[in-house]
Structures are given as C-alpha cells and as structure tokens.
Write an enzyme that holds these catalytic residues in place. Structure first.
Site, PDB file in Angstrom:
ATOM      1  N   GLY A  12      44.520  54.081  51.792  1.00  0.00           N
ATOM      2  CA  GLY A  12      43.677  55.270  51.687  1.00  0.00           C
ATOM      3  C   GLY A  12      43.949  56.140  50.471  1.00  0.00           C
ATOM      4  O   GLY A  12      43.640  57.336  50.505  1.00  0.00           O
ATOM      5  N   ARG A  91      35.476  45.449  55.189  1.00  0.00           N
ATOM      6  CA  ARG A  91      34.532  44.681  56.012  1.00  0.00           C
ATOM      7  C   ARG A  91      33.175  44.662  55.317  1.00  0.00           C
ATOM      8  O   ARG A  91      32.722  45.719  54.836  1.00  0.00           O
ATOM      9  CB  ARG A  91      34.348  45.305  57.412  1.00  0.00           C
ATOM     10  CG  ARG A  91      35.616  45.537  58.182  1.00  0.00           C
ATOM     11  CD  ARG A  91      36.401  44.281  58.422  1.00  0.00           C
ATOM     12  NE  ARG A  91      35.701  43.263  59.187  1.00  0.00           N
ATOM     13  CZ  ARG A  91      36.131  42.011  59.307  1.00  0.00           C
ATOM     14  NH1 ARG A  91      37.253  41.629  58.717  1.00  0.00           N
ATOM     15  NH2 ARG A  91      35.445  41.150  60.020  1.00  0.00           N
ATOM     16  N   HIS A 109      34.677  49.766  43.646  1.00  0.00           N
ATOM     17  CA  HIS A 109      35.066  48.366  43.556  1.00  0.00           C
ATOM     18  C   HIS A 109      35.968  48.198  42.339  1.00  0.00           C
ATOM     19  O   HIS A 109      35.665  48.728  41.265  1.00  0.00           O
ATOM     20  CB  HIS A 109      33.825  47.480  43.417  1.00  0.00           C
ATOM     21  CG  HIS A 109      34.153  46.028  43.386  1.00  0.00           C
ATOM     22  ND1 HIS A 109      34.545  45.338  44.518  1.00  0.00           N
ATOM     23  CD2 HIS A 109      34.195  45.135  42.380  1.00  0.00           C
ATOM     24  CE1 HIS A 109      34.798  44.080  44.190  1.00  0.00           C
ATOM     25  NE2 HIS A 109      34.599  43.935  42.899  1.00  0.00           N
ATOM     26  N   GLN A 173      42.813  54.931  37.617  1.00  0.00           N
ATOM     27  CA  GLN A 173      41.475  55.322  37.149  1.00  0.00           C
ATOM     28  C   GLN A 173      40.510  55.499  38.329  1.00  0.00           C
ATOM     29  O   GLN A 173      39.615  56.352  38.288  1.00  0.00           O
ATOM     30  CB  GLN A 173      40.925  54.288  36.164  1.00  0.00           C
ATOM     31  CG  GLN A 173      41.725  54.205  34.893  1.00  0.00           C
ATOM     32  CD  GLN A 173      41.889  55.568  34.232  1.00  0.00           C
ATOM     33  OE1 GLN A 173      40.917  56.302  34.047  1.00  0.00           O
ATOM     34  NE2 GLN A 173      43.115  55.915  33.894  1.00  0.00           N
TER      35      GLN A 173
HETATM   36  C1  GAR Z   1      41.096  49.943  45.935  1.00  0.00           C
HETATM   37  O1  GAR Z   1      41.577  49.318  44.773  1.00  0.00           O
HETATM   38  C2  GAR Z   1      39.608  49.687  46.073  1.00  0.00           C
HETATM   39  O2  GAR Z   1      38.917  49.685  44.853  1.00  0.00           O
HETATM   40  C3  GAR Z   1      39.609  48.330  46.691  1.00  0.00           C
HETATM   41  O3  GAR Z   1      40.644  48.352  47.635  1.00  0.00           O
HETATM   42  C4  GAR Z   1      41.657  49.266  47.189  1.00  0.00           C
HETATM   43  C5  GAR Z   1      41.924  50.247  48.299  1.00  0.00           C
HETATM   44  O4  GAR Z   1      43.020  51.061  47.999  1.00  0.00           O
HETATM   45  N1  GAR Z   1      38.345  48.052  47.310  1.00  0.00           N
HETATM   46  C6  GAR Z   1      37.814  46.840  47.393  1.00  0.00           C
HETATM   47  O5  GAR Z   1      38.351  45.846  46.968  1.00  0.00           O
HETATM   48  C7  GAR Z   1      36.478  46.794  48.089  1.00  0.00           C
HETATM   49  N2  GAR Z   1      35.858  45.525  47.925  1.00  0.00           N
HETATM   50  P1  GAR Z   1      43.233  52.443  48.773  1.00  0.00           P
HETATM   51  O6  GAR Z   1      43.200  52.128  50.271  1.00  0.00           O
HETATM   52  O7  GAR Z   1      44.586  52.900  48.343  1.00  0.00           O
HETATM   53  O8  GAR Z   1      42.145  53.389  48.377  1.00  0.00           O
END
Ligand code: GAR
Length: 195
Positions: A12, A91, A109, A173
């Site tokens: 998160g 998901r 993404h 970033q």
């Molecule tokens: C982030 O890098 C986000 O861009 C990626 O998961 C990570 C979550 O980190 N999302 C995806 O790959 C979606 N397809 P976080 O839980 O620390 O925000």
C-alpha cells in the site's frame, strides 16, 4: 469534496502517498481502503491513519470473479466513492465491474504503457535492453492496463540494474505521479502529466 476509495493488494505504499496528498485544499478525501487480501499490510497502515477499511478475500470465490466482485462492491458502494483508485490491486476486474465506475476509476501501472501491460514489467524492460523505464497512471477500461493516459514518469535504466533495483527507482516516481494525477483528475484537468 470528492470521495476516493482505494483498492490495494499489498503494502500500500501508493495508497499511503495518495492518502497523504489529500489534505488542505485538495479537492478529494479518502473514504475507504479495500483489499482482496485480508493480510495486506496496507490495510493495517490505513487503519493506523483512521481510514475505514474493508477486506474481501478473493480465494473462497475460487476464480468466480463476478461473485468476488459482487462481494467487493458492497463495502465500496457503501462508501459512496466518486473516484476509485487501484493502487497495486492485483486482481483483474471484469467489464461489468469496470462499467460501474466508467470514467472515474484510475490505475497505476509500473511501466511506460503501452509497453509491458501485465506482470514482470521491470524484468521485461531489462530483458529488452530499454534505456528508460517508468510508470503510468491511466483511466481503467475493460482492457487490462489500457485506457486514457493521465500521466507518466520516466527513470533511467542504470548499468547493472536488477528488477528489484529498477522497481524501487520506479516506485519512488509512482509516489510522485499518482498523487499529482489524482489531484488533476479530481480537479477536472484532462491533459496528461509528464514528470
Ligand atoms: C506498484 O509498483 C504498482 O505500480 C504495482 O504494484 C505495486 C504496488 O505497490 N501495480 C501493478 O503491478 C498493477 N498491475 P504498493 O502496494 O506499495 O503501492
């Protein structure tokens, strides 16, 4: 004031960046953090900030996405969000779910879309020998990691980079880009932001 619900699956950190940004004269406030994983660290973090949370474990639904989404919709709709932010929500959503939030659901993404939709984005950028990597915030449509772009941030790929090292550089970033894009979106600004 716009009401923002945030869907997460893991730590998160993007959710925390979004929440931290929604203060003062920001046109939006967080009203819910929901996860498909009851053990997601981000849920505890949101609770620590006094934000309402919900957990709807996808596993008992055994691949029935529509039934899972119906359960997820309950707390989400109860929070009456104007904007739904996917922040590391892992998901794939069905077209039916997406349609309910058409034009008001955002995603981040970790690639320079349209390059590398799906998983393992950093390794794929390294394998391709790319000189740059980055992240994209976009509106969610029924097509995975597609939809109108709201912003992009770029980082260099450095000699000797591993997927882990690159993902950390991109994540820093993400924490700048997503709050900036959410603010512009909540303000009704349409032009994409490039950091
Ligand atoms: C982030 O890098 C986000 O861009 C990626 O998961 C990570 C979550 O980190 N999302 C995806 O790959 C979606 N397809 P976080 O839980 O620390 O925000």
């Amino acid at each position: 004031m716009k009401r923002v619900a945030i869907l997460i699956s893991g730590g998160g950190s993007n959710m925390l960046a979004l929440v931290a940004s929604m203060t003062g004269d920001h046109p939006a406030r967080p009203v819910l953090v929901a996860s498909n994983d009851p053990a997601a660290m981000g849920l505890a973090r949101a609770q620590g900030l006094g934000i309402a949370t919900a957990a709807v474990d996808h596993r008992p639904f055994k691949g029935d996405r529509v039934a899972f989404e119906a359960a997820l919709l309950e707390p989400v709709l109860a929070a009456e969000p104007d904007i739904l932010c996917l922040a590391g929500f892992m998901r794939v959503l069905t077209p039916g779910f997406v349609a309910r939030f058409e034009g008001r659901m955002l995603n981040i993404h970790p690639s320079l879309l349209p390059k590398y939709p799906g998983l393992h984005t950093h390794q794929r950028a390294l394998d391709a020998g790319d000189a740059e990597a980055g992240c994209t915030v976009h509106q969610v449509t029924a097509v995975l990691d597609d939809g109108p772009m709201l912003g992009q941030a770029r980082v260099p790929v450095l000699p000797g980079d591993t997927a882990d090292a690159l993902s950390q550089r991109v994540l820093m970033q993400e924490h700048r880009l997503y709050p900036a894009c959410l603010r512009r979106f909540a303000d009704g600004q349409a032009a994409p932001l490039f950091l």
